[in-house]
Scaffold this motif. Structure first.
Motif, PDB file in Angstrom:
ATOM      1  N   GLN A  76     -65.840 -27.352  -0.299  1.00  0.00           N
ATOM      2  CA  GLN A  76     -66.471 -26.036  -0.194  1.00  0.00           C
ATOM      3  C   GLN A  76     -65.770 -25.164   0.845  1.00  0.00           C
ATOM      4  O   GLN A  76     -66.028 -23.961   0.912  1.00  0.00           O
ATOM      5  CB  GLN A  76     -67.964 -26.171   0.128  1.00  0.00           C
ATOM      6  N   ARG A  77     -64.880 -25.787   1.624  1.00  0.00           N
ATOM      7  CA  ARG A  77     -64.121 -25.023   2.618  1.00  0.00           C
ATOM      8  C   ARG A  77     -62.663 -24.849   2.198  1.00  0.00           C
ATOM      9  O   ARG A  77     -61.805 -24.574   3.018  1.00  0.00           O
ATOM     10  CB  ARG A  77     -64.212 -25.724   3.981  1.00  0.00           C
ATOM     11  N   LEU A  78     -62.400 -25.019   0.905  1.00  0.00           N
ATOM     12  CA  LEU A  78     -61.088 -24.712   0.340  1.00  0.00           C
ATOM     13  C   LEU A  78     -61.148 -23.341  -0.317  1.00  0.00           C
ATOM     14  O   LEU A  78     -62.078 -23.044  -1.075  1.00  0.00           O
ATOM     15  CB  LEU A  78     -60.673 -25.752  -0.695  1.00  0.00           C
ATOM     16  N   LEU A  79     -60.168 -22.515  -0.043  1.00  0.00           N
ATOM     17  CA  LEU A  79     -60.075 -21.208  -0.670  1.00  0.00           C
ATOM     18  C   LEU A  79     -58.824 -21.189  -1.531  1.00  0.00           C
ATOM     19  O   LEU A  79     -57.705 -21.272  -1.027  1.00  0.00           O
ATOM     20  CB  LEU A  79     -60.008 -20.101   0.387  1.00  0.00           C
ATOM     21  N   TRP A  80     -59.016 -21.110  -2.844  1.00  0.00           N
ATOM     22  CA  TRP A  80     -57.914 -21.147  -3.802  1.00  0.00           C
ATOM     23  C   TRP A  80     -57.533 -19.717  -4.164  1.00  0.00           C
ATOM     24  O   TRP A  80     -58.340 -18.966  -4.699  1.00  0.00           O
ATOM     25  CB  TRP A  80     -58.331 -21.947  -5.033  1.00  0.00           C
ATOM     26  N   VAL A  81     -56.300 -19.338  -3.864  1.00  0.00           N
ATOM     27  CA  VAL A  81     -55.783 -18.008  -4.181  1.00  0.00           C
ATOM     28  C   VAL A  81     -54.727 -18.172  -5.270  1.00  0.00           C
ATOM     29  O   VAL A  81     -53.747 -18.902  -5.083  1.00  0.00           O
ATOM     30  CB  VAL A  81     -55.170 -17.333  -2.942  1.00  0.00           C
TER      31      VAL A  81
END
Length: 215
Positions: A76-81
């Motif tokens: 939940q603390r991964l940000l996929w761009v």
């Protein structure tokens, strides 16, 4: 620096670990996806020491959350761009380094991007200025190109192991191409493991490949 989680690697890295305010390059041949095997321990440590996000810029496949979570990573603390244009990867990586709520940036820079040294230098300066680690995944062909990265590692399968890791093992051979200090003559080896991470990432890669739109 922060320990890589691999004793053999820590012993040859200046400061005993990954630099926390610099660009580090991870180079690997086609078909090898060893970045998670290499970086997962330090990513876990970063999440344990801070409350921000880990930013993934342009990974070639959708990150397989269940396998990563099974290894302790807070997905939940991964940000996929996922930039629509390749050049936007560089811009997104730089902007992420500027964000206060970011712990580290992982950027996949394919050969087709044709990254220039001055573009990498801009990323290195951003990592240094904002005190964040930037891990750039690049193709092995880039090892002959000039780079401002303070650390460059070339990954390869262990001798006798297929590049695609089809045998269920994630062992790696590491060659330190560049570091602060004298060059390292002999490659290192990370022994392969059998476990949920290998199996899960293999499943995730297969699912992402099947669901990828036709070119």
């Amino acid at each position: 620096t922060l320990s890589s989680g691999h004793l053999a690697l820590d012993q040859v890295l200046p400061g005993g670990g990954w630099p926390l305010d610099a660009l580090s390059e991870v180079l690997q041949p086609p078909g090898l996806h060893g970045e998670w095997r290499l970086l997962l321990p330090v990513l876990l440590r970063l999440q344990q020491t801070g409350s921000g996000a880990l930013v993934l810029v342009g990974p070639p496949h959708v990150p397989f959350g269940p396998a990563l979570q099974a290894q302790g990573l807070a997905v939940q603390r991964l940000l996929w761009v996922n930039p629509s244009q390749m050049q936007a990867c560089l811009w997104a990586a730089e902007q992420a380094l500027r964000c206060a709520g970011v712990l580290a940036v992982l950027a996949w820079l394919p050969q087709a991007l044709r990254v220039r040294p001055e573009q990498l230098r801009r990323l290195q300066l951003a990592a240094q200025s904002y005190g964040k680690p930037l891990f750039a995944m690049r193709p092995a062909q880039a090892q002959g190109e000039s780079s401002p990265a303070v650390l460059r590692l070339l990954l390869a399968p262990l001798p006798g192991q297929p590049a695609g890791q089809a045998q269920g093992t994630d062992g790696l051979q590491l060659q330190v191409l560049k570091r602060r200090g004298p060059p390292l003559a002999e490659p290192l080896q990370l022994a392969g493991r059998q476990g949920r991470l290998v199996a899960g990432l293999s499943v995730g890669l297969a699912l992402a490949t099947r669901s990828a739109p036709p070119e």
